[in-house]
Scaffold this active site. Structure first.
Site, PDB file in Angstrom:
ATOM      1  N   PHE A   1      16.902   5.118   2.092  1.00  0.00           N
ATOM      2  CA  PHE A   1      16.436   6.027   3.140  1.00  0.00           C
ATOM      3  C   PHE A   1      17.574   6.571   3.999  1.00  0.00           C
ATOM      4  O   PHE A   1      17.423   7.590   4.661  1.00  0.00           O
ATOM      5  CB  PHE A   1      15.390   5.318   4.030  1.00  0.00           C
ATOM      6  CG  PHE A   1      16.006   4.382   5.047  1.00  0.00           C
ATOM      7  CD1 PHE A   1      16.532   4.864   6.238  1.00  0.00           C
ATOM      8  CD2 PHE A   1      16.073   3.014   4.814  1.00  0.00           C
ATOM      9  CE1 PHE A   1      17.106   4.008   7.172  1.00  0.00           C
ATOM     10  CE2 PHE A   1      16.655   2.154   5.723  1.00  0.00           C
ATOM     11  CZ  PHE A   1      17.176   2.657   6.906  1.00  0.00           C
TER      12      PHE A   1
ATOM     13  N   LYS B   1      14.318   9.357  -7.874  1.00  0.00           N
ATOM     14  CA  LYS B   1      13.244   8.700  -7.107  1.00  0.00           C
ATOM     15  C   LYS B   1      13.826   8.394  -5.733  1.00  0.00           C
ATOM     16  O   LYS B   1      14.418   7.340  -5.513  1.00  0.00           O
ATOM     17  CB  LYS B   1      12.834   7.416  -7.849  1.00  0.00           C
ATOM     18  CG  LYS B   1      11.403   6.945  -7.628  1.00  0.00           C
ATOM     19  CD  LYS B   1      11.080   6.621  -6.209  1.00  0.00           C
ATOM     20  CE  LYS B   1      11.754   5.370  -5.703  1.00  0.00           C
ATOM     21  NZ  LYS B   1      11.674   5.250  -4.231  1.00  0.00           N
TER      22      LYS B   1
ATOM     23  N   GLU C   1      10.904   6.477  -0.400  1.00  0.00           N
ATOM     24  CA  GLU C   1       9.586   6.964   0.008  1.00  0.00           C
ATOM     25  C   GLU C   1       9.495   7.116   1.526  1.00  0.00           C
ATOM     26  O   GLU C   1       8.529   7.649   2.047  1.00  0.00           O
ATOM     27  CB  GLU C   1       8.481   6.031  -0.529  1.00  0.00           C
ATOM     28  CG  GLU C   1       8.457   4.613   0.037  1.00  0.00           C
ATOM     29  CD  GLU C   1       9.447   3.661  -0.671  1.00  0.00           C
ATOM     30  OE1 GLU C   1      10.543   4.110  -1.065  1.00  0.00           O
ATOM     31  OE2 GLU C   1       9.126   2.457  -0.786  1.00  0.00           O
TER      32      GLU C   1
ATOM     33  N   SER D   1      19.407  -1.859  -1.051  1.00  0.00           N
ATOM     34  CA  SER D   1      19.718  -3.216  -0.587  1.00  0.00           C
ATOM     35  C   SER D   1      20.090  -4.121  -1.766  1.00  0.00           C
ATOM     36  O   SER D   1      19.740  -3.844  -2.919  1.00  0.00           O
ATOM     37  CB  SER D   1      18.519  -3.785   0.159  1.00  0.00           C
ATOM     38  OG  SER D   1      17.413  -3.840  -0.717  1.00  0.00           O
TER      39      SER D   1
ATOM     40  N   CYS E   1      25.737   2.167   5.194  1.00  0.00           N
ATOM     41  CA  CYS E   1      26.272   1.033   4.427  1.00  0.00           C
ATOM     42  C   CYS E   1      27.747   0.831   4.736  1.00  0.00           C
ATOM     43  O   CYS E   1      28.318  -0.189   4.367  1.00  0.00           O
ATOM     44  CB  CYS E   1      26.077   1.246   2.946  1.00  0.00           C
ATOM     45  SG  CYS E   1      27.084   2.575   2.334  1.00  0.00           S
TER      46      CYS E   1
ATOM     47  N   GLU F   1      22.865  -8.500   6.567  1.00  0.00           N
ATOM     48  CA  GLU F   1      23.019  -7.093   6.952  1.00  0.00           C
ATOM     49  C   GLU F   1      21.842  -6.747   7.856  1.00  0.00           C
ATOM     50  O   GLU F   1      20.680  -6.822   7.425  1.00  0.00           O
ATOM     51  CB  GLU F   1      22.980  -6.222   5.686  1.00  0.00           C
ATOM     52  CG  GLU F   1      23.162  -4.751   5.988  1.00  0.00           C
ATOM     53  CD  GLU F   1      23.039  -3.886   4.735  1.00  0.00           C
ATOM     54  OE1 GLU F   1      22.153  -4.137   3.904  1.00  0.00           O
ATOM     55  OE2 GLU F   1      23.843  -2.951   4.606  1.00  0.00           O
TER      56      GLU F   1
HETATM   57  P1  NAD Z   1      15.872  -0.535  -0.357  1.00  0.00           P
HETATM   58  O1  NAD Z   1      16.572  -1.447  -1.289  1.00  0.00           O
HETATM   59  O2  NAD Z   1      14.702  -1.028   0.395  1.00  0.00           O
HETATM   60  O3  NAD Z   1      15.345   0.757  -1.172  1.00  0.00           O
HETATM   61  C1  NAD Z   1      16.197   1.480  -2.022  1.00  0.00           C
HETATM   62  C2  NAD Z   1      15.346   2.126  -3.113  1.00  0.00           C
HETATM   63  O4  NAD Z   1      14.726   1.099  -3.897  1.00  0.00           O
HETATM   64  C3  NAD Z   1      14.234   3.011  -2.586  1.00  0.00           C
HETATM   65  O5  NAD Z   1      14.151   4.159  -3.385  1.00  0.00           O
HETATM   66  C4  NAD Z   1      13.001   2.139  -2.737  1.00  0.00           C
HETATM   67  O6  NAD Z   1      11.827   2.879  -2.969  1.00  0.00           O
HETATM   68  C5  NAD Z   1      13.329   1.303  -3.951  1.00  0.00           C
HETATM   69  N1  NAD Z   1      12.659  -0.007  -3.901  1.00  0.00           N
HETATM   70  C6  NAD Z   1      12.267  -0.696  -2.794  1.00  0.00           C
HETATM   71  N2  NAD Z   1      11.713  -1.873  -3.154  1.00  0.00           N
HETATM   72  C7  NAD Z   1      11.758  -1.932  -4.506  1.00  0.00           C
HETATM   73  C8  NAD Z   1      11.364  -2.913  -5.457  1.00  0.00           C
HETATM   74  N3  NAD Z   1      10.787  -4.060  -5.085  1.00  0.00           N
HETATM   75  N4  NAD Z   1      11.569  -2.666  -6.758  1.00  0.00           N
HETATM   76  C9  NAD Z   1      12.159  -1.518  -7.143  1.00  0.00           C
HETATM   77  N5  NAD Z   1      12.559  -0.546  -6.282  1.00  0.00           N
HETATM   78  C10 NAD Z   1      12.366  -0.759  -4.982  1.00  0.00           C
HETATM   79  O7  NAD Z   1      16.988   0.070   0.619  1.00  0.00           O
HETATM   80  P2  NAD Z   1      16.784   0.977   1.918  1.00  0.00           P
HETATM   81  O8  NAD Z   1      16.210   0.139   3.007  1.00  0.00           O
HETATM   82  O9  NAD Z   1      16.107   2.235   1.574  1.00  0.00           O
HETATM   83  O10 NAD Z   1      18.306   1.332   2.263  1.00  0.00           O
HETATM   84  C11 NAD Z   1      19.140   0.516   3.016  1.00  0.00           C
HETATM   85  C12 NAD Z   1      20.037  -0.318   2.128  1.00  0.00           C
HETATM   86  O11 NAD Z   1      20.806   0.525   1.281  1.00  0.00           O
HETATM   87  C13 NAD Z   1      21.048  -1.129   2.917  1.00  0.00           C
HETATM   88  O12 NAD Z   1      21.138  -2.406   2.346  1.00  0.00           O
HETATM   89  C14 NAD Z   1      22.352  -0.366   2.725  1.00  0.00           C
HETATM   90  O13 NAD Z   1      23.524  -1.136   2.843  1.00  0.00           O
HETATM   91  C15 NAD Z   1      22.173   0.123   1.335  1.00  0.00           C
HETATM   92  N6  NAD Z   1      23.056   1.243   1.051  1.00  0.00           N
HETATM   93  C16 NAD Z   1      24.156   0.983   0.283  1.00  0.00           C
HETATM   94  C17 NAD Z   1      25.042   1.994   0.017  1.00  0.00           C
HETATM   95  C18 NAD Z   1      26.261   1.732  -0.805  1.00  0.00           C
HETATM   96  O14 NAD Z   1      26.897   2.696  -1.216  1.00  0.00           O
HETATM   97  N7  NAD Z   1      26.618   0.513  -1.084  1.00  0.00           N
HETATM   98  C19 NAD Z   1      24.821   3.285   0.534  1.00  0.00           C
HETATM   99  C20 NAD Z   1      23.670   3.504   1.310  1.00  0.00           C
HETATM  100  C21 NAD Z   1      22.802   2.468   1.558  1.00  0.00           C
END
Ligand code: NAD
Length: 505
Positions: free
Chosen positions: A154, A178, A181, A231, A286, A388
């Site tokens: 997000f 994808k 959401e 994450s 991140c 985090e």
């Molecule tokens: P998230 O892991 O909750 O979601 C990321 C994606 O995974 C979304 O599209 C979500 O719909 C999908 N998702 C969620 N639950 C799922 C599941 N159980 N099974 C499969 N797919 C699933 O992350 P977020 O809260 O949207 O974003 C924040 C996180 O992203 C933080 O941990 C941040 O550090 C990380 N991030 C990392 C980088 C990097 O380059 N390392 C860059 C940006 C964000």
């Protein structure tokens, strides 16, 4: 501020907006009001298969399109993003909450990847060896993989998708995105701009969705490669399932970025750097600095004293308040989670220098605002240090020496980014060399590589072998093929049954 009307979004499959059929929807908040503003359909496995079918059918023609023509679409796309910059920034901010200026900056970083992809003909150039044997030449080329998928978080709803699909598509692949959401609109808007730029239908498809859609992408044999950013818990699972299904996977994950401040550092410069790096975008980056490692108590005392009044004075407000320096966090649940960590930090015994709980913005009493928070005397055993938090919460840890500070950086499970602030070239060089971290800054708090370098962490901040965008992006989205050719020249070698020494075929 504008209040978005209640709206139901739709998928983008094969060049058309398609209403969701699963009957399931996700809530998209207006974070400043703390209210649901839109609904996004959550794709069923069948809808995911439709998107993959569109991408698979579009692949042969797109892969056969000359790279210079594919690049032309990227040049057009670049112009359209510039034309629509304000609209896109509003879309990002209205769903994410970050300030408009911050949203514009993030779109610009995505745009730089598009500019990199405009040079795809040069980037795909292979190698050629003339006469590796008599009348035999050898050359290599990079070919696209097929259908690729992107799953994005997000926190950068425009930039992170643009880390992926411009390079994948410029390389000749087709793509299913994808987006999160929680703020999906920008993903759909970018796909429509790609169509306006001349991209054939089916080459880029965008689905609203959650775990169900992701699982369908990970288990479909037609998907060749998956890029994930999000994450660590989810990314590790996606890496394992994707690999078990024979896919190439890169999963860029969570972070706890340390900024080491040495006794010889310019403390004013360091304080300025921390404020932007820890509290910009409400800490939902991140590459945010979430830990300051003060080397020596004098540095710790001075930094805590310098940061407290400045962070307390940060103007928190809705995205379209031009005076706002920090917007809300993404949802009421995120606010509750972050405030829960602040409660825990207090009970774990950290010194609460500044408390951002209960932050109220007049006119936005239900908004998802969390004020800047600073903990001092944090220790590695505390959950506020280990986890985090992904909010505007800064931990100050005290270290007795450079070696101790470096050890903290290297012992942490995450390895995305880190920085050192110092005037000592030896310390900086040693730090850059020995930090077990993917991206290192020297007097630069957020060392994000530009688009023509690659971005990625180490340890549990990245699963897979490839960093994202830049040269590694081109490698991830292509396969190398080496061709060895002989043209009739009157030489008759006869049947050959054994390997020959170099130069003989
Ligand atoms: P998230 O892991 O909750 O979601 C990321 C994606 O995974 C979304 O599209 C979500 O719909 C999908 N998702 C969620 N639950 C799922 C599941 N159980 N099974 C499969 N797919 C699933 O992350 P977020 O809260 O949207 O974003 C924040 C996180 O992203 C933080 O941990 C941040 O550090 C990380 N991030 C990392 C980088 C990097 O380059 N390392 C860059 C940006 C964000």
């Amino acid at each position: 501020m504008d209040i978005e009307v209640q709206q139901t979004l739709s998928h983008y499959i094969n060049g058309k907006r398609i209403s969701g059929k699963s009957g399931r929807f996700g809530d998209v908040y207006n974070p400043a009001l703390g209210e649901v503003a839109k609904r996004v359909p959550l794709a069923s496995a069948e809808e995911v298969r439709d998107a993959i079918t569109a991408a698979a059918e579009a692949f042969p023609a797109w892969a056969a399109t000359p790279a210079t023509k594919r690049a032309q679409v990227m040049f057009n796309f670049r112009a359209l993003i510039k034309r629509d910059m304000d609209k896109l920034a509003r879309l990002v901010s209205s769903e994410h909450g970050k300030t408009l200026e911050d949203a514009r900056g993030s779109i610009t970083r995505g745009l730089e990847v598009v500019e990199f992809a405009c040079g795809i003909a040069q980037l795909l150039k292979g190698e050629y060896s003339d006469s590796v044997a008599a009348s035999v030449d050898s050359w290599s080329m990079r070919q696209p993989l097929g259908v690729c998928a992107g799953i994005t978080p997000f926190n950068f709803p425009a930039m992170v998708p643009m880390w992926m699909f411009p390079i994948a598509i410029a390389c000749g692949n087709t793509f299913v995105l994808k987006p999160s959401e929680k703020d999906p609109s920008c993903g759909f808007a970018l796909a429509e701009l790609m169509a306006e730029a001349g991209l054939p239908a089916g080459v880029l498809n965008v689905l609203g969705g959650d775990k169900e859609a992701v699982d369908a992408l990970l288990t479909d044999a037609r998907v060749q490669a998956v890029s994930f950013v999000g994450s660590t818990a989810i990314g590790e699972r996606i890496y394992r399932i994707g690999c078990a299904h024979g896919k190439r996977v890169q999963a860029l994950c969570g972070a706890k970025n340390h900024m080491v401040v040495m006794p010889d550092a310019d403390l004013r410069q360091a304080a300025d750097a921390v404020i932007g790096a820890a509290f910009g975008s409400a800490g939902e980056r991140c590459m945010a600095v979430s830990v300051v490692v003060a080397v020596g108590d004098e540095v710790g005392d001075a930094l805590a004293a310098a940061l407290k009044p400045r962070v307390a004075a940060l103007k928190v407000g809705p995205f379209d308040d031009p005076a706002a320096e920090m917007g809300p966090v993404i949802t009421p649940a995120a606010k509750a989670r972050i405030e829960g960590y602040i409660d825990r930090g207090v009970s774990e015994g950290a010194a609460l220098v500044l408390d951002g709980r209960g932050c109220a913005v007049p006119g936005y009493e239900n908004g998802c605002f969390v004020g800047g928070t600073i903990f001092d005397r944090v220790t590695p055993a505390m959950s506020i240090y280990r986890d985090e938090i992904f909010g505007p919460v800064l931990c100050i840890v005290r270290a007795g020496s450079f070696a101790e500070a470096l050890q903290l950086v290297n012992d942490h499970e995450y390895g995305n980014g880190c920085a050192i602030f110092t005037r000592d070239g030896d310390a900086a060089r040693e730090f850059a060399s020995r930090a077990q971290i993917g991206m290192v800054g020297v007097n630069v708090p957020i060392p994000v590589p530009l688009a023509f370098h690659s971005f990625g962490g180490w340890k549990r901040s990245l699963f897979g072998d490839h960093h994202i965008h830049g040269p590694e992006g081109v490698r991830f989205y292509t396969r190398m093929k080496t061709v060895t050719t002989r043209w009739p020249s009157g030489i008759r070698a006869g049947a050959v049954f054994n390997f020959k020494s170099g130069g003989e075929h």
